[in-house]
Design an enzyme around this catalytic site. Structure first.
Site, mmCIF file in Angstrom:
data_model
loop_
_atom_site.group_PDB
_atom_site.id
_atom_site.type_symbol
_atom_site.label_atom_id
_atom_site.label_comp_id
_atom_site.label_asym_id
_atom_site.label_seq_id
_atom_site.Cartn_x
_atom_site.Cartn_y
_atom_site.Cartn_z
ATOM 1 N N CYS A 175 15.719 49.408 -3.679
ATOM 2 C CA CYS A 175 15.000 48.591 -4.688
ATOM 3 C C CYS A 175 16.247 48.248 -5.738
ATOM 4 O O CYS A 175 16.713 48.934 -6.343
ATOM 5 C CB CYS A 175 13.684 49.413 -5.493
ATOM 6 S SG CYS A 175 13.192 48.280 -6.963
ATOM 7 N N GLU A 188 0.878 -1.141 0.058
ATOM 8 C CA GLU A 188 0.134 0.166 -0.136
ATOM 9 C C GLU A 188 0.795 1.104 -0.018
ATOM 10 O O GLU A 188 1.984 1.202 0.452
ATOM 11 C CB GLU A 188 -0.938 0.047 1.190
ATOM 12 C CG GLU A 188 -0.121 0.160 2.464
ATOM 13 C CD GLU A 188 -0.920 -0.240 3.882
ATOM 14 O OE1 GLU A 188 -1.558 -1.436 3.630
ATOM 15 O OE2 GLU A 188 -0.697 0.364 4.656
ATOM 16 N N ASP A 218 2.968 10.397 2.895
ATOM 17 C CA ASP A 218 3.874 11.496 3.453
ATOM 18 C C ASP A 218 2.880 12.477 4.075
ATOM 19 O O ASP A 218 2.693 13.707 3.767
ATOM 20 C CB ASP A 218 4.631 11.983 2.411
ATOM 21 C CG ASP A 218 5.972 12.598 2.910
ATOM 22 O OD1 ASP A 218 6.263 12.711 4.069
ATOM 23 O OD2 ASP A 218 6.726 13.343 2.227
ATOM 24 N N CYS A 271 7.442 51.589 -10.328
ATOM 25 C CA CYS A 271 8.641 50.955 -10.596
ATOM 26 C C CYS A 271 8.514 49.945 -11.798
ATOM 27 O O CYS A 271 7.721 49.112 -11.688
ATOM 28 C CB CYS A 271 8.871 49.819 -9.472
ATOM 29 S SG CYS A 271 10.253 48.844 -9.499
ATOM 30 N N LYS A 309 11.392 2.949 -0.118
ATOM 31 C CA LYS A 309 11.364 4.620 -0.296
ATOM 32 C C LYS A 309 11.767 4.845 -1.725
ATOM 33 O O LYS A 309 12.660 4.282 -2.272
ATOM 34 C CB LYS A 309 12.536 5.031 0.391
ATOM 35 C CG LYS A 309 12.369 4.826 2.118
ATOM 36 C CD LYS A 309 11.231 5.957 2.546
ATOM 37 C CE LYS A 309 12.187 6.933 2.908
ATOM 38 N NZ LYS A 309 11.200 7.882 3.702
ATOM 39 N N TYR A 367 -4.051 3.062 8.302
ATOM 40 C CA TYR A 367 -3.510 1.870 7.550
ATOM 41 C C TYR A 367 -3.093 0.903 8.587
ATOM 42 O O TYR A 367 -2.612 -0.261 8.272
ATOM 43 C CB TYR A 367 -2.450 2.153 6.848
ATOM 44 C CG TYR A 367 -1.622 3.347 7.591
ATOM 45 C CD1 TYR A 367 -0.737 2.968 8.756
ATOM 46 C CD2 TYR A 367 -1.167 4.643 7.195
ATOM 47 C CE1 TYR A 367 -0.065 3.951 9.494
ATOM 48 C CE2 TYR A 367 -0.363 5.340 7.666
ATOM 49 C CZ TYR A 367 -0.079 5.069 8.849
ATOM 50 O OH TYR A 367 0.862 6.047 9.789
ATOM 51 N N CYS A 380 14.561 50.000 -9.326
ATOM 52 C CA CYS A 380 14.244 51.707 -9.223
ATOM 53 C C CYS A 380 15.219 52.476 -8.269
ATOM 54 O O CYS A 380 14.909 53.611 -8.505
ATOM 55 C CB CYS A 380 12.837 51.859 -9.415
ATOM 56 S SG CYS A 380 11.934 51.870 -7.803
ATOM 57 N N LYS A 412 2.808 4.666 0.902
ATOM 58 C CA LYS A 412 3.368 5.298 2.296
ATOM 59 C C LYS A 412 3.097 6.655 2.114
ATOM 60 O O LYS A 412 3.661 7.268 1.194
ATOM 61 C CB LYS A 412 4.856 4.852 2.316
ATOM 62 C CG LYS A 412 5.490 5.445 3.588
ATOM 63 C CD LYS A 412 6.914 5.045 3.719
ATOM 64 C CE LYS A 412 7.657 5.314 4.937
ATOM 65 N NZ LYS A 412 7.396 6.843 5.388
ATOM 66 N N CYS A 415 9.084 47.660 -2.227
ATOM 67 C CA CYS A 415 9.466 48.874 -3.102
ATOM 68 C C CYS A 415 8.252 49.486 -3.226
ATOM 69 O O CYS A 415 7.133 49.007 -3.815
ATOM 70 C CB CYS A 415 10.114 48.550 -4.326
ATOM 71 S SG CYS A 415 9.827 49.711 -5.442
HETATM 72 S S1 IVH Z 1 2.678 1.120 9.181
HETATM 73 C C1 IVH Z 1 3.444 -0.540 13.082
HETATM 74 N N1 IVH Z 1 1.694 2.195 6.904
HETATM 75 O O1 IVH Z 1 5.503 5.912 7.902
HETATM 76 C C2 IVH Z 1 2.711 0.185 12.006
HETATM 77 N N2 IVH Z 1 3.003 3.663 8.049
HETATM 78 O O2 IVH Z 1 8.539 5.740 8.239
HETATM 79 C C3 IVH Z 1 3.702 0.937 11.473
HETATM 80 N N3 IVH Z 1 3.381 5.677 7.038
HETATM 81 O O3 IVH Z 1 5.323 6.164 11.264
HETATM 82 C C4 IVH Z 1 3.110 1.886 10.274
HETATM 83 N N4 IVH Z 1 2.059 5.264 5.266
HETATM 84 O O4 IVH Z 1 3.626 7.598 10.008
HETATM 85 C C5 IVH Z 1 2.407 2.427 7.955
HETATM 86 N N5 IVH Z 1 0.675 2.791 4.888
HETATM 87 C C6 IVH Z 1 1.560 2.853 5.604
HETATM 88 C C7 IVH Z 1 2.071 4.334 5.969
HETATM 89 C C8 IVH Z 1 2.772 4.324 7.175
HETATM 90 C C9 IVH Z 1 2.781 6.210 5.987
HETATM 91 C C10 IVH Z 1 4.370 6.256 8.010
HETATM 92 C C11 IVH Z 1 3.801 6.272 9.542
HETATM 93 C C12 IVH Z 1 5.229 5.683 9.952
HETATM 94 C C13 IVH Z 1 6.167 6.164 9.096
HETATM 95 C C14 IVH Z 1 7.441 5.306 8.894
#
Ligand code: IVH
Length: 703
Positions: free
Chosen positions: A439, A136, A140, A462, A345, A249, A442, A138, A457
C-alpha cells in the site's frame, strides 16, 4: 397534424388506468386488452414524451396485474403485449443477417465553409436554386435497423459492416420507447425498415456507472460504448435493467399493400419522421428544424453546439438532410454516404497527450486505482491532467505505457478516460506500468481476490481509508453534511480532531478555532450541518457507512426492509437474497459488515451521539398507505373483485399474502360467509379486519 393519441384518447386512457387500479371485475379478455392499451400509453408518455402519467407504483401494479391475468389465460397472450418484452431464454449468440438496404455512413463537415460548399454541391446535383434543409441532432450511440412486418416489430439488427449486421431482436424488444406494434397496416404499409440510434440517457449512464463502482467494477467509458455493449449482452433481463432508449431518424425502405396510397407526409424527411412519431415511434420531431437557407443552418448549428451539454443524450453533432425526397433521389448516394445528408461535427472532445507517470490512489474500500498523470491538455473547455486507469486489467488490456502518446476522450459530463495509446508513435523508450506490491500509504501487503480486478489494501485502519470513509459519510448522496468537505476532514484528521466516522459528532471546536482559518460563521455552519445530519433517513446512513457493493439503490432496499438498522445484524445471506436486486456477492458483504465487532461498535457510537438508526417511513406505513412489509389474507366469498386479482395487486404494492391467521397478519379482508379465520382474527385482536370496500379504499390511498 393529428397526434399518436387525441386529447380525448389521453383522458380516456388516463381514466381507464385509474379505474383498472381499483380492481374492477368483468370480461377478462376485455380487461387484458384495456391493460395493454393503458400500459402502452403509459410507456409512450414516459419514454417518448418524457411526461409520465402514472406513478411508478401505479405503473408496476398495472403491469403485474396484466402479467397475472396472462398467466391465468395464456391463450390470450399476444406477441406485442407489453409483458412480452421480457424474454425468458438466454440467447447463445447473435445470428448474422443482411440489411434490406446497406447502412451507409455520413460525410462530415466541421465549419461554416464546409457547409457552404456542401450546399453549393447539393444545388448543382439537384439542379435547383433553393433547397429546404432539415436539421436534427446526431445522436452518439449504436446504430440499428428495425423491420416491422404487418405492423409488428419483426427484426432489429446492429449496423455490423453496413451490409450484414447482428440480429439483436430480443434485446431490441427490451427497449420500452420502441413500440412492438404500430398501426402500419391501416396505413397500407406491409413492411418498413427504419433506421435509428440506440442511446443511453446521460443520467441513466451515470447511475449505472455509480452502481458498477459500488460493486467493485470499473465504470464504462461513455454512453456510446455502454449502448453498443448493452445491445450485445446475452441476457435480455440485464439489457432491460440498463434502460436503453431509441431515436429513429430515417425510413430506408417500405412496401405498400397492393392498391394502397402512399401515406400523407412521406414526401419529405420531416413529414416522414412526424408520421412515425404520430404512430408512437420515438423520432426527434421536437429537436428538428427546417430551414430554407444554409446560413440559417450554420447559425443554428453554432447555437445548438452551445447547448449540447443540456441535452439528456450525448450528441456529437447535427445532421443536415435535404428535406424533399424527390430531390434526395435525384442526388443519390456514394458507396459510403448519401449525398443528400451531411454531419456537422461538434468540436472534438478528444485530444492527444503524453503519459508522464502513474500514481496509485487508495480508495475508501482499500481498492488501489492507477491514475495516469498526463501533460495538461484542454478537452472541450476543460484542462485535463489526471485520468483514471481504473485497474490493472484495464492497463494490461490497453497496453498503456509510461511515455506513450495517448488519445484521451471526455464525453460530455462524464469523466475523462484513455481511449488508446498511439503505438505508432512509440520510440522504444516507453516503460511498462508496474503495480506496487504494498500500500502506498500504510505499506501493508496488497491482496487481490481471484474474481476481482482491483488490488486492495486490507488494513481497515489505513489512514487514507479512514479519511475516505469519513469523506464518503458526509458526502451529498450520503449524510449530506454541507460546508464540511474533503479538505476540512483531511485537515481535522491530520490534527487528530477526527479519528473515525463517529468522531464527526464530537469535534473539539475550541481546538478548531485555535487552528486559525475558521471564522465563527463557518464553525456555526459546520456545527449546524453536523447536527442536522442526525435526523437523516436510514437509507442515507446505510449508504454512508460505506459497506462494499452497497450503492444508493441497495442502501434503500436494505433500509426499507427493516425498522431499525440493528435488525440487519440477524439477517443471513439467504434472507438478504430475498430482497430485490441483492445477489450473493452483496449479501455476503452486508453480512460480513454487520458481523464485525468494530462496525457494531461504530453503530453504537453513532446511536449514542443521537444519529437516527430508525426507518421512520416503515412505522408510518399504515397511515401513509405503502404496503411494503404488510401482510394480507382474504377470506369468505368476495363480490367486488376476484381474490387472485386482489392478491396480485397487494403483491404489486409490496405487500405479502399469508396462508393463515397468525400474529404476523396485519389485514384480513372478509367477504360474505367468512368463517373460522374471521373468528380467529377477532380473538387475536391484533389483526385489522377490512370489508371489501375498506380494502379498496386502502388500495386507492396506498402510494
Ligand atoms: S442519417 C442514410 N441521422 O451517425 C442515413 N444518422 O456518422 C444515414 N447518426 O451511421 C444516417 N444521428 O449511426 C442519421 N439524426 C441522424 C443520426 C445519425 C446519429 C449516426 C448513424 C450513422 C452515423 C454516421
Amino acid at each position: 397534424m393529428q397526434s399518436m393519441y387525441t386529447q380525448q384518447d389521453e383522458k380516456r386512457l388516463y381514466d381507464q388506468a385509474k379505474h383498472l387500479l381499483t380492481l374492477p371485475t368483468g370480461n377478462e379478455e376485455q380487461m387484458i386488452d384495456q391493460l395493454r392499451e393503458v400500459i402502452n400509453y403509459a410507456d409512450w408518455k414516459y419514454y417518448v414524451q418524457s411526461e409520465p402519467v402514472l406513478a411508478d407504483q401505479e405503473y408496476d401494479a398495472l403491469f403485474k396485474l396484466l402479467k397475472h391475468k396472462e398467466d391465468q389465460f395464456p391463450e390470450l397472450v399476444t406477441s406485442d403485449s407489453p409483458t412480452q418484452r421480457i424474454a425468458k431464454g438466454i440467447s447463445e449468440r447473435f445470428p448474422t443477417v443482411s440489411h434490406l438496404v446497406p447502412m451507409l455512413s455520413l460525410d462530415n463537415t466541421y465549419n461554416a465553409e464546409d457547409l457552404t460548399d456542401w450546399d453549393r454541391k447539393c444545388k448543382e446535383l439537384a439542379e435547383v436554386d433553393a433547397i429546404e434543409y432539415c436539421v436534427e441532432p446526431k445522436y452518439d450511440g449504436a446504430s440499428i435497423s428495425l423491420i416491422y412486418e404487418n405492423g409488428a416489430l419483426s427484426r432489429g439488427a446492429t449496423r455490423g459492416d453496413g451490409v450484414m449486421g447482428e440480429d439483436v431482436t430480443t434485446n431490441i424488444r427490451q427497449i420500452k420507447s420502441l413500440p412492438l406494434s404500430a398501426t402500419l397496416v391501416a396505413k397500407g404499409v406491409e413492411q418498413i425498415e427504419i433506421r435509428g440510434e440506440i442511446v443511453i440517457h446521460k443520467n441513466v449512464f451515470e447511475a449505472y456507472n455509480k452502481q458498477r463502482v459500488a460493486e467493485g467494477l470499473s465504470p464504462l467509458a461513455n454512453p456510446r460504448n455502454a449502448a453498443s455493449g448493452t445491445l450485445r449482452i446475452l441476457d435480455p433481463a440485464e439489457v432491460r435493467k440498463r434502460g436503453l432508449s431509441a431515436v429513429l431518424y430515417h425510413i430506408s425502405d417500405y412496401t405498400l399493400a397492393a392498391g394502397a396510397q402512399r401515406p400523407e407526409g412521406l414526401d419529405t424527411h420531416y413529414g416522414s419522421l412526424r408520421w412515425l412519431y404520430n404512430m408512437g415511434f420515438p423520432t426527434p420531431v421536437n429537436e428538428m428544424k427546417v430551414f430554407s437557407r444554409i446560413d440559417e443552418v450554420i447559425a443554428y448549428c453554432a447555437a445548438f453546439e452551445a447547448r449540447r451539454d443540456s441535452l439528456p443524450f450525448e450528441v456529437d453533432g447535427l445532421v443536415i438532410k435535404v428535406n424533399n425526397f424527390v430531390m434526395q433521389d435525384k442526388m443519390g448516394m456514394t458507396s459510403h454516404h448519401p449525398r443528400w445528408a451531411v454531419a456537422y461535427k461538434f468540436k472534438a472532445r478528444q485530444a492527444t497527450s503524453k503519459l508522464l507517470r502513474v500514481e496509485f490512489q487508495v480508495g475508501r474500500t482499500g481498492a488501489i486505482t492507477p491514475v495516469a498523470k498526463i501533460e495538461p491538455v484542454p478537452i472541450g473547455g476543460v484542462t485535463v491532467s489526471s485520468v483514471s486507469l481504473f485497474n490493472e486489467d484495464v492497463v494490461r488490456e490497453k497496453d498503456v505505457r509510461i511515455g506513450d502518446t495517448v488519445l484521451v476522450e471526455r464525453a460530455g459530463d462524464v469523466i475523462p478516460y484513455i481511449v488508446k495509446p498511439l503505438t505508432e508513435l512509440r520510440t522504444g523508450n516507453e516503460e511498462e506500468i508496474k503495480f506496487p506490491t504494498n500500500c502506498p500509504v500504510c505499506d501493508s501487503v496488497l491482496e487481490k481476490q481471484p474474481e476481482e480486478a482491483a488490488w486492495r489494501c486490507i488494513n481497515i485502519s489505513c489512514p487514507v481509508q479512514v479519511a475516505e470513509r469519513m469523506i464518503h459519510y458526509v458526502s451529498k448522496d450520503a449524510m449530506d453534511i454541507r460546508n464540511f468537505g474533503g479538505a476540512n476532514i483531511q485537515k481535522f484528521y491530520e490534527k487528530g480532531l477526527l479519528t473515525d466516522v463517529p468522531s464527526i459528532y464530537h469535534i473539539d471546536w475550541e481546538t478548531v478555532r485555535s487552528l486559525g482559518g475558521f471564522g465563527d460563521k463557518s464553525i456555526t455552519n459546520m456545527q449546524q450541518a453536523i447536527d442536522q445530519s442526525k435526523t437523516q433517513t436510514l437509507n442515507r446512513l446505510i449508504f454512508g457507512l460505506g459497506i462494499r457493493f452497497v450503492g444508493e439503490t441497495t442502501a434503500k432496499t436494505l433500509a426499507n426492509a427493516v425498522a431499525n438498522i440493528r435488525e440487519l445484524y440477524d439477517w443471513d445471506i439467504e434472507k438478504l437474497s430475498t430482497l430485490e436486486d441483492i445477489g450473493p456477492k452483496v449479501a455476503t458483504s452486508v453480512v460480513d459488515f454487520f458481523n464485525r465487532h468494530e462496525n457494531r461498535e461504530m453503530i453504537d457510537k453513532l446511536d449514542a451521539s443521537g444519529v437516527n438508526l430508525i426507518n421512520h417511513h416503515k412505522g408510518e406505513e399504515a397511515t401513509t398507505g405503502a404496503l411494503t412489509g404488510k401482510t394480507f389474507l382474504f377470506t369468505g366469498t368476495l363480490s367486488q373483485f376476484k381474490r387472485s386479482d386482489a392478491e396480485a395487486m397487494v403483491e404489486a404494492k409490496g405487500g405479502n399474502i399469508l396462508g393463515g391467521v397468525s400474529a404476523k397478519l396485519n389485514y384480513l379482508v372478509v367477504g360474505e360467509d367468512a368463517g373460522s379465520k374471521l373468528e380467529k382474527a377477532k380473538k387475536l385482536g391484533t389483526v385489522n379486519i377490512l370489508t371489501e370496500q375498506e380494502f379498496l379504499d386502502l388500495m386507492n390511498t396506498a402510494e
